[in-house]
Design a protein around this motif. Sequence first.
Motif, PDB file in Angstrom:
ATOM      1  N   CYS A  26       0.834  -1.212   0.000  1.00 19.62           N
ATOM      2  CA  CYS A  26       0.000   0.000   0.000  1.00 19.62           C
ATOM      3  C   CYS A  26       0.864   1.254   0.000  1.00 19.62           C
ATOM      4  N   MET A  27       1.978   1.227   0.726  1.00 19.25           N
ATOM      5  CA  MET A  27       2.867   2.387   0.748  1.00 19.25           C
ATOM      6  C   MET A  27       3.439   2.651  -0.644  1.00 19.25           C
ATOM      7  N   THR A  28       3.908   1.605  -1.313  1.00 14.62           N
ATOM      8  CA  THR A  28       4.543   1.778  -2.620  1.00 14.62           C
ATOM      9  C   THR A  28       3.540   2.250  -3.666  1.00 14.62           C
ATOM     10  N   LEU A  29       2.347   1.677  -3.655  1.00 16.76           N
ATOM     11  CA  LEU A  29       1.335   2.131  -4.615  1.00 16.76           C
ATOM     12  C   LEU A  29       0.967   3.590  -4.355  1.00 16.76           C
ATOM     13  N   THR A  30       0.909   3.983  -3.090  1.00 23.42           N
ATOM     14  CA  THR A  30       0.607   5.383  -2.766  1.00 23.42           C
ATOM     15  C   THR A  30       1.688   6.313  -3.281  1.00 23.42           C
ATOM     16  N   THR A  31       2.956   5.948  -3.065  1.00 20.95           N
ATOM     17  CA  THR A  31       4.049   6.804  -3.538  1.00 20.95           C
ATOM     18  C   THR A  31       4.080   6.882  -5.064  1.00 20.95           C
ATOM     19  N   ALA A  32       3.535   5.881  -5.731  1.00 28.03           N
ATOM     20  CA  ALA A  32       3.469   5.908  -7.201  1.00 28.03           C
ATOM     21  C   ALA A  32       2.278   6.720  -7.701  1.00 28.03           C
ATOM     22  N   LEU A  33       1.158   6.646  -6.974  1.00 28.63           N
ATOM     23  CA  LEU A  33      -0.069   7.275  -7.465  1.00 28.63           C
ATOM     24  C   LEU A  33      -0.197   8.742  -7.084  1.00 28.63           C
ATOM     25  N   VAL A  34       0.358   9.145  -5.952  1.00 23.97           N
ATOM     26  CA  VAL A  34       0.224  10.542  -5.516  1.00 23.97           C
ATOM     27  C   VAL A  34       0.810  11.514  -6.546  1.00 23.97           C
ATOM     28  N   PRO A  35       2.024  11.272  -7.102  1.00 24.04           N
ATOM     29  CA  PRO A  35       2.520  12.195  -8.128  1.00 24.04           C
ATOM     30  C   PRO A  35       1.628  12.268  -9.362  1.00 24.04           C
ATOM     31  N   ILE A  36       1.033  11.140  -9.727  1.00 21.72           N
ATOM     32  CA  ILE A  36       0.106  11.153 -10.869  1.00 21.72           C
ATOM     33  C   ILE A  36      -1.107  12.007 -10.543  1.00 21.72           C
TER      34      ILE A  36
END
Length: 201
Positions: A137-147
């Motif tokens: 969940c942390m990694t997906l969040t760090t990927a999606l927030v910039p998008i």
Amino acid sequence: MSLPFRRSRQSQTSETIELEPASRWRCTLVRAGRLELIIVQRIAPLARYRIVRFTTNIINLLGNGWVYAPLAAAIFFSQIRNPVAVLQAALLSTLIGHLFYRTLKRSVARLRPFDRDPTLQSLTKVLDKYSFPSGHCMTLTTALVPIAHAAPATIPIAVGALALLALCRLIAAHHYPSDVLAGIGLGAAIAIPVSAWLMPA
């Protein structure tokens, strides 16, 4: 004769003080874990449905890392403004996140739900021993927030993707609710300022 005993007591007190923050985390999570384990015990049986089990396995497999190369390609070839900055923000946020993540995992050392309850079945192989916080969940969040920062119209999709991943982590009996929430919170706390820094309005 009493002096060595005093030193021993002082040494023990010093060790207790050094371990106190991690111990406090463990005590809090143990107390919360009793209720959260019940929640997982109610959600995990959804895996008896073939479509749920299949979907959960696929989502967890993608979350292991397989989703990020296609996601990076989609960002680069999309209509998102400044895709290079988006990719840089996602990569930097992920790297910073994993520095905190490793330390938290080792310090808290929270057993996964299927380790605490033998009746719970782990649907897929885990990547490491402990459950807090959720690295997926942390990694997906760090990927999606910039998008989402670059293209706010994608926020509903990002929220839906995170919710689906979090649910699949519970169904797989890999995490408690607080694990996935902590993973999302940690990822957002890192990725939001990084995105604002690399992609100023």
